[in-house]
Design a protein around this motif. Structure first.
Motif, PDB file in Angstrom:
ATOM      1  N   ALA A 122      11.401  14.027  -0.793  1.00  0.00           N
ATOM      2  CA  ALA A 122      10.324  13.845   0.176  1.00  0.00           C
ATOM      3  C   ALA A 122       9.070  13.301  -0.483  1.00  0.00           C
ATOM      4  CB  ALA A 122      10.017  15.174   0.870  1.00  0.00           C
ATOM      5  N   ASP A 123       8.764  13.795  -1.703  1.00  0.00           N
ATOM      6  CA  ASP A 123       7.595  13.311  -2.427  1.00  0.00           C
ATOM      7  C   ASP A 123       7.673  11.801  -2.636  1.00  0.00           C
ATOM      8  OD1 ASP A 123       6.451  15.751  -2.595  1.00  0.00           O
ATOM      9  OD2 ASP A 123       7.005  16.140  -4.682  1.00  0.00           O
ATOM     10  N   ARG A 124       8.841  11.311  -2.958  1.00  0.00           N
ATOM     11  CA  ARG A 124       8.999   9.899  -3.285  1.00  0.00           C
ATOM     12  C   ARG A 124       9.352   9.053  -2.064  1.00  0.00           C
ATOM     13  NH1 ARG A 124      12.949   9.207  -8.279  1.00  0.00           N
ATOM     14  NH2 ARG A 124      12.035   7.138  -8.219  1.00  0.00           N
ATOM     15  N   ASP A 157       1.834  10.098   0.792  1.00  0.00           N
ATOM     16  CA  ASP A 157       1.040  10.624  -0.321  1.00  0.00           C
ATOM     17  C   ASP A 157       1.149   9.734  -1.552  1.00  0.00           C
ATOM     18  OD1 ASP A 157       0.270  12.696   1.240  1.00  0.00           O
ATOM     19  OD2 ASP A 157       1.516  14.217   0.256  1.00  0.00           O
ATOM     20  N   ARG A 158       2.342   9.238  -1.812  1.00  0.00           N
ATOM     21  CA  ARG A 158       2.533   8.398  -2.990  1.00  0.00           C
ATOM     22  C   ARG A 158       1.845   7.033  -2.803  1.00  0.00           C
ATOM     23  NH1 ARG A 158       6.291   9.536  -7.259  1.00  0.00           N
ATOM     24  NH2 ARG A 158       6.659  11.485  -6.141  1.00  0.00           N
ATOM     25  N   ARG A 159       1.832   6.522  -1.590  1.00  0.00           N
ATOM     26  CA  ARG A 159       1.135   5.266  -1.349  1.00  0.00           C
ATOM     27  C   ARG A 159      -0.377   5.431  -1.533  1.00  0.00           C
ATOM     28  NH1 ARG A 159       4.945   4.694   2.986  1.00  0.00           N
ATOM     29  NH2 ARG A 159       3.387   5.359   4.529  1.00  0.00           N
ATOM     30  N   ILE A 160      -0.889   6.575  -1.087  1.00  0.00           N
ATOM     31  CA  ILE A 160      -2.320   6.851  -1.283  1.00  0.00           C
ATOM     32  C   ILE A 160      -2.641   6.937  -2.770  1.00  0.00           C
ATOM     33  CG2 ILE A 160      -4.127   8.591  -0.963  1.00  0.00           C
ATOM     34  CD1 ILE A 160      -2.825   9.223   1.745  1.00  0.00           C
ATOM     35  N   LEU A 161      -1.776   7.612  -3.524  1.00  0.00           N
ATOM     36  CA  LEU A 161      -1.982   7.732  -4.965  1.00  0.00           C
ATOM     37  C   LEU A 161      -1.945   6.354  -5.620  1.00  0.00           C
ATOM     38  CD1 LEU A 161      -2.266   9.297  -7.604  1.00  0.00           C
ATOM     39  CD2 LEU A 161       0.228   9.617  -7.596  1.00  0.00           C
ATOM     40  N   LEU A 162      -0.993   5.513  -5.220  1.00  0.00           N
ATOM     41  CA  LEU A 162      -0.896   4.166  -5.789  1.00  0.00           C
ATOM     42  C   LEU A 162      -2.173   3.382  -5.508  1.00  0.00           C
ATOM     43  CD1 LEU A 162       0.725   1.904  -7.154  1.00  0.00           C
ATOM     44  CD2 LEU A 162       1.685   1.359  -4.896  1.00  0.00           C
ATOM     45  N   ALA A 163      -2.656   3.442  -4.277  1.00  0.00           N
ATOM     46  CA  ALA A 163      -3.877   2.718  -3.925  1.00  0.00           C
ATOM     47  C   ALA A 163      -5.074   3.228  -4.726  1.00  0.00           C
ATOM     48  CB  ALA A 163      -4.146   2.842  -2.429  1.00  0.00           C
ATOM     49  N   ALA A 164      -5.174   4.558  -4.856  1.00  0.00           N
ATOM     50  CA  ALA A 164      -6.291   5.142  -5.602  1.00  0.00           C
ATOM     51  C   ALA A 164      -6.223   4.755  -7.078  1.00  0.00           C
ATOM     52  CB  ALA A 164      -6.285   6.659  -5.447  1.00  0.00           C
ATOM     53  N   ALA A 165      -5.017   4.772  -7.637  1.00  0.00           N
ATOM     54  CA  ALA A 165      -4.859   4.423  -9.049  1.00  0.00           C
ATOM     55  C   ALA A 165      -5.213   2.961  -9.288  1.00  0.00           C
ATOM     56  CB  ALA A 165      -3.435   4.705  -9.499  1.00  0.00           C
ATOM     57  N   LEU A 166      -4.748   2.070  -8.430  1.00  0.00           N
ATOM     58  CA  LEU A 166      -5.067   0.650  -8.589  1.00  0.00           C
ATOM     59  C   LEU A 166      -6.555   0.393  -8.399  1.00  0.00           C
ATOM     60  CD1 LEU A 166      -2.028  -0.995  -6.755  1.00  0.00           C
ATOM     61  CD2 LEU A 166      -2.457  -0.905  -9.221  1.00  0.00           C
ATOM     62  N   THR A 180       5.763   5.449  -9.289  1.00  0.00           N
ATOM     63  CA  THR A 180       7.056   5.483  -8.593  1.00  0.00           C
ATOM     64  C   THR A 180       8.179   6.156  -9.367  1.00  0.00           C
ATOM     65  OG1 THR A 180       7.597   3.265  -9.436  1.00  0.00           O
ATOM     66  CG2 THR A 180       6.498   3.400  -7.297  1.00  0.00           C
ATOM     67  N   GLU A 181       8.117   6.165 -10.685  1.00  0.00           N
ATOM     68  CA  GLU A 181       9.221   6.748 -11.461  1.00  0.00           C
ATOM     69  C   GLU A 181       9.274   8.272 -11.422  1.00  0.00           C
ATOM     70  OE1 GLU A 181      11.953   5.646 -13.215  1.00  0.00           O
ATOM     71  OE2 GLU A 181      11.563   3.763 -12.168  1.00  0.00           O
ATOM     72  N   PRO A 182       8.148   8.984 -11.494  1.00  0.00           N
ATOM     73  CA  PRO A 182       8.220  10.462 -11.434  1.00  0.00           C
ATOM     74  C   PRO A 182       8.808  10.929 -10.103  1.00  0.00           C
ATOM     75  CG  PRO A 182       6.094   9.754 -12.283  1.00  0.00           C
ATOM     76  CD  PRO A 182       6.773   8.528 -11.765  1.00  0.00           C
ATOM     77  N   ARG A 183       9.424  12.093 -10.124  1.00  0.00           N
ATOM     78  CA  ARG A 183      10.081  12.624  -8.924  1.00  0.00           C
ATOM     79  C   ARG A 183       9.148  13.483  -8.074  1.00  0.00           C
ATOM     80  NH1 ARG A 183      15.640  12.235  -8.990  1.00  0.00           N
ATOM     81  NH2 ARG A 183      16.524  11.351 -10.894  1.00  0.00           N
TER      82      ARG A 183
END
Length: 520
Positions: free
Chosen positions: A9-11, A21-30, A116-119
């Motif tokens: 579910a996380d991924r 949540d992962r898309r938000i993290l990606l956007a924040a990191a970029l 994307t790689e972490p679970r």
């Protein structure tokens, strides 16, 4: 079972897409990466201009050489990076801009992998957060060298091998690992060491496939051809810089190891902890083996040009990912989240506390005021070609911007000095019109880099002093016949350099922030 469902579910694995949540993290990191790169945009290190000079000469038809018309010398160690910049010379794109945008794209790709790689979310947070909030990341992306592309290549190789360790039947193209090895080896000579552990894993797990050995043999043949061509062209099996640095940097007092361990302590601790979980033991061992291969040379040689732990940073994305794998195995979400916050906080603070951090974020303004100003001044002079000769110890921006025939009396770009010739005798034989001396004061030292400056400077006039930092000067000496022109050009360009920079010499974060925010 519950852990597997939570990780899926996380991924977003149920839909084949990243979770919200992962898309938000990606956007924040970029976004964080973009802000950091923007804040350090002015930073281009002097060494980058060495590569640019070779790229420009290649683009202009002279070949990858230091001085057109002279014996070829290989004063760079990043062949693929040098070649990449050559076409942009034809298009008129400033090479520092090419470097920065290329490195930023590679850093963004690294962020994608770390998100994307972490679970689990905690794993993704510790990996991506540590990477994008680490001050050295911003500087290395902007610095102009091959650091970020090289780190991406090594990371990709390790990720592919780690996937194979988890699932030997996972799809991995037979051509990709040999291609990554070739690319790493042409970006940096030690790239073969960095990709080596991943290559060995791939070879072992895919040893029964004929395509594995065919592609490996093809890659090996191309690599051997590259080495043979270099050897034939330059006359030596290794880059010229190796012959200068071996012996000069062949000792260490342990400070490099201590600084690296302290800076990356939580991430390294998590990576080691991952060795004790069955599901992550293999990938974690692979990461640690790859980092050891990358770091063994700087750990033993204490390289002098290792600003902001540049050589340690080659393996930084790897330890970020290994730390994520360790947190992926923690069942208690709050514990994992707390550990992630601690690791990201530690790494962020450690980056800010780096001994050379304050000076590096101001490096661009300092170089513009000194070295670039000197190089532009020499280019401005209307001297005949045979008098446009200069000797330098900082062999980057001054030779690049001047376009003059240059003698590098450290020897990084001079085969004679690198292979044992006395630099004093070399300078006396070359008799350059201008000699630029690096000094800690407005007075020249008696000697510099094994060079006795007294006979070299005899009969030359001091025509300009360019101050980069409180105790870092470039002293410009010229023969009497060119001194008036050089002095006039220097006066104009040094004044221009002071006008377009903040005119401050202190290497502090406050100065950097005031400039970034438009307060100075």
């Amino acid at each position: 079972m519950l852990r597997a469902r939570r990780q899926a579910a996380d991924r977003g694995q149920d839909t084949g897409r990243l979770s919200p949540d992962r898309r938000i993290l990606l956007a924040a990191a970029l976004a964080s990466l973009a802000v950091g790169v923007w804040a350090c945009w002015s930073v281009t290190v002097d060494d980058a201009y060495i590569t640019y000079r070779y790229s420009a000469n290649l683009a202009h038809g002279f070949g990858p050489i230091w001085n057109p018309g002279r014996t070829p010398v290989e004063g760079f160690t990043n062949f693929a990076w040098m070649v990449w910049h050559a076409p942009w010379v034809w298009l008129g794109v400033p090479l520092p801009v090419v470097s920065k945008l290329t490195a930023a794209a590679c850093a963004a790709a690294i962020v994608w992998v770390l998100v994307t790689e972490p679970r689990t979310r905690s794993g993704a947070v510790v990996a991506a957060g540590s990477f994008v909030l680490f001050l050295p990341t911003w500087v290395h992306v902007d610095a102009g060298l091959e650091t970020a592309p090289f780190a991406l290549v090594v990371l990709r190789a390790v990720v592919l091998a780690a996937r194979l360790l988890r699932d030997p039947d996972v799809v991995v193209s037979s051509w990709e690992m040999p291609a990554l090895l070739l690319l790493a080896g042409t970006l940096r000579p030690d790239g073969v060491l960095g990709v080596g552990p991943a290559l060995l894993v791939w070879l072992w797990l895919r040893r029964s496939r004929r395509s594995t050995w065919l592609w490996t043999a093809g890659g090996g043949a191309l690599g051997a051809g590259y080495v043979a061509a270099r050897w034939a062209y330059y006359g030596h099996p290794l880059p010229n810089t190796f012959y200068v640095k071996v012996g000069v940097e062949a000792t260490t007092d342990g400070r490099w190891i201590e600084l690296t361990a302290a800076t990356l302590l939580p991430l390294l601790a998590f990576a080691v902890a991952a060795l004790f979980r069955s599901r992550t033991a293999g990938p974690a061992a692979l990461v640690l083996a790859s980092c050891t291969a990358l770091w063994i040379i700087p750990a033993l040689s204490a390289p002098a040009m290792d600003y902001l732990s540049r050589f340690a940073w080659h393996g930084f994305p790897l330890v970020c990912l290994a730390a994520a794998w360790a947190l992926d195995t923690v069942d208690l979400r709050r514990v994992a989240a707390g550990a992630a916050v601690v690791a990201v906080g530690w790494t962020t603070v450690a980056g800010l506390l780096a001994p050379d951090g304050p000076s590096m974020v101001n490096y661009g303004d300092d170089l513009r005021r000194a070295h670039i100003a000197v190089g532009l001044a020499l280019a401005d002079t209307d001297l005949p070609a045979d008098r446009r000769t200069v000797a330098v110890s900082d062999a980057g921006a001054i030779p690049y911007f001047s376009g003059w025939t240059a003698t590098d009396y450290i020897g990084l770009n001079d085969g004679r000095i690198a292979h044992g010739a006395d630099p004093t005798e070399v300078l006396q034989a070359d008799d350059p019109s201008v000699v630029v001396v690096t000094s800690s004061s407005p007075r020249p030292p008696a000697a510099s880099w094994r060079t006795d400056l007294t006979p070299v400077l005899a009969g030359r006039e001091l025509v300009g002093v360019a101050q980069m930092r409180p105790e870092y000067f470039q002293l410009v000496f010229a023969t009497p016949d060119v001194a008036p022109q050089v002095r006039t050009a220097l006066d104009r360009r040094l004044a221009e350099g002071r006008a377009v920079t903040d005119a401050r010499l202190d290497p502090g974060y406050s100065r950097w922030l005031e400039r970034v925010l438009g307060l100075s």
